[in-house]
Design an enzyme around this catalytic site. Sequence first.
Site, PDB file in Angstrom:
ATOM      1  CE  LYS A 162      -3.880  -2.033   2.485  1.00 46.70           C
ATOM      2  NZ  LYS A 162      -4.867  -1.852   3.543  1.00 46.70           N
ATOM      3  CG  ASP A 188      -7.646   0.640   3.871  1.00 46.43           C
ATOM      4  OD1 ASP A 188      -8.517  -0.181   3.537  1.00 46.43           O
ATOM      5  OD2 ASP A 188      -6.426   0.454   3.697  1.00 46.43           O
TER       6      ASP A 188
END
Length: 267
Positions: free
Chosen positions: A65, A99
Amino acid sequence: MKLFGIIGNPVEHSLSPVMQNEAFKYLNIDACYLKFKVEEAKLRYAILGAESLGFSGLNVTVPHKEKALKYVEPDELAGEVGAVNTIYFKKGVKGFNTDAMGAKMALEGVTDIKGKRILIFGAGGAAKAISYGLSRYSDTDILIANRTFSEGLKLANKIGGEAIRLGDIFREIKSVDILINATTVGLNEDRSLIYSKNLHKDMVVFDIVYSPLKTCLLKEAEKAGAKTIDGLKMLVYQGAASFEIWTGVKAPVKVMERAVRHAVERG
Ligand code: ATR
């Protein structure tokens, strides 16, 4: 047919394909979502290769990520968080961090978060995304408690929150409305950073760990009479936010949640 996928390592156990494919099927969208194990050294080729192959979008998971940020044009939030979990190949390679929104949406499903005092355990990747999402898009009062205090302090300073030591959570907990575990404590172990005698019934307790689904923390929260949110909600809402970026259509959240819960129950 539109192509989507998730890249990570490991990625075999990812629930994203089940969830996204079910959403496409439900809305009659001609699309397919696959999983790809990608080594770190090949990350750049995987992302740019997917663009060349005509993919519409990707999810990026652990451990890529942060590194994926280098190969995308991040939006403001992903840039601030320093991590990307969603890529949309539209006029370039656009990067997002859903997220950050996932946790906020999961919480809003059970409580109003405006003006609430929120205690977050952790200062790693997950905690960063969650705390940025909550501090940026709502008026909340955030406390960060991390094992390594200096990391907690760094994060708290960035989001305009306050850092406390893990040992001080018991003193603060009475005034906390929402507790979020964004550490790996409780992952495949029956252990928690706090137990029922220190929790209270007027709080919402959210654990982002979803293996096991009912973590030690969530069991303790139930004992204390608190409302609970499990880690699958976060997974579902971050996936729903990715789906909406890619399709421009409202995600069928209930359908997605049912699909992942079935998959988890089947094991
Ligand atoms: P993720 O991407 O899941 O957030 P991470 O970035 O490795 O994973 O972060 C893990 C978090 O869990 C960190 O906040 C870590 O605390 P440290 O900064 O002190 O390492 C926290 N953590 C991991 N094991 C822990 C433990 N046994 N007790 C308390 N916190 C722990």
